[in-house]
Write a protein that holds these residues in place. Sequence first.
Motif, PDB file in Angstrom:
ATOM      1  N   VAL A  42       0.986  -1.414   0.159  1.00  0.00           N
ATOM      2  CA  VAL A  42      -0.088  -0.347   0.187  1.00  0.00           C
ATOM      3  C   VAL A  42       1.143   1.380  -0.095  1.00  0.00           C
ATOM      4  CG1 VAL A  42      -2.107   1.155   1.459  1.00  0.00           C
ATOM      5  CG2 VAL A  42      -1.472  -1.206   1.377  1.00  0.00           C
TER       6      VAL A  42
ATOM      7  N   ILE B  38      -2.129  -2.161   8.173  1.00  0.00           N
ATOM      8  CA  ILE B  38      -3.477  -2.768   7.479  1.00  0.00           C
ATOM      9  C   ILE B  38      -2.677  -4.114   7.895  1.00  0.00           C
ATOM     10  CG2 ILE B  38      -2.565  -2.555   4.758  1.00  0.00           C
ATOM     11  CD1 ILE B  38      -1.650   0.787   5.119  1.00  0.00           C
ATOM     12  N   ILE B  63      -8.303   2.376  -0.648  1.00  0.00           N
ATOM     13  CA  ILE B  63      -6.516   2.499   0.063  1.00  0.00           C
ATOM     14  C   ILE B  63      -6.525   3.926  -0.638  1.00  0.00           C
ATOM     15  CG2 ILE B  63      -5.506   0.475  -0.305  1.00  0.00           C
ATOM     16  CD1 ILE B  63      -3.790   1.656  -2.237  1.00  0.00           C
ATOM     17  N   ILE B  80      -6.156   2.450   5.117  1.00  0.00           N
ATOM     18  CA  ILE B  80      -6.800   1.335   4.098  1.00  0.00           C
ATOM     19  C   ILE B  80      -8.267   0.940   4.608  1.00  0.00           C
ATOM     20  CG2 ILE B  80      -6.376  -0.683   4.990  1.00  0.00           C
ATOM     21  CD1 ILE B  80      -6.185  -2.010   2.450  1.00  0.00           C
TER      22      ILE B  80
END
Lengths: 91, 91
Positions: A42, B38, B63, B80
Motif C-alpha cells: 500500500v 494494514i 487505500i 486502508i
Amino acid sequence: MTENIYIGSKPVLNYVTALVTAFQREPSVHVFARGRAISSAVDVVEVCKRSFLKNIHVDEIAIGTDQLGDGDDLRNVSTIKITLRKTDYDS
Amino acid sequence: MTENIYIGSKPVLNYVTALVTAFQREPSVHVFARGRAISSAVDVVEVCKRSFLKNIHVDEIAIGTDQLGDGDDLRNVSTIKITLRKTDYDS
C-alpha cells in the motif's frame, strides 16, 4: 499486457522504482504482497501515486489467503493484489 | 447502518471478536487501519471469513494517505478501508 511486481522486505523506494519502470512498458501493473509486506505494498502504491505517477489509478484491490508449508508446518498467510492502470496511455 | 472497526497493534483475534460482534448488530462493517496495521486488517478479515463468518463478503477496498503531525513532524501514512457486508441478513 500487465506486469507483476512482488513486494517483499526491501525499502519501499526500490519497489516504487520498479513500478515506475513497469509503467514505462505497460499500461497496467499488478502489485502482489503477502503477510507483513501488505502494508508496504500500500505504501508503494501511495508513494508512487503521490510523487511519481499522478496519472495512475487503482482499478481493483483483492485480498485472500495462501497456504504455505505442509503437514505440521502448514500455515495461512494473507495476500493482497492491487491492480493499477494508467488513466492516459499517451502521457 | 454500518459499524466502524479500527485495527491497531492488539492481537488479531481481539479484532476478529469485535468484527463478529459488530455483525450481530449490523449488516455492514468498515474495517480501518493505518501504517503497519494494514497487514493486520487483512488478517482480521481473512480469519473472520475463513473461520467465523462464512457469509460475509468484501464489498470494497479503498487505500489512501493520511497526513499526521505538523511542521517538521509532518509525515504521510498509508490507510486502508475494507467494507464488509453480510450476504444473507437472516443467518
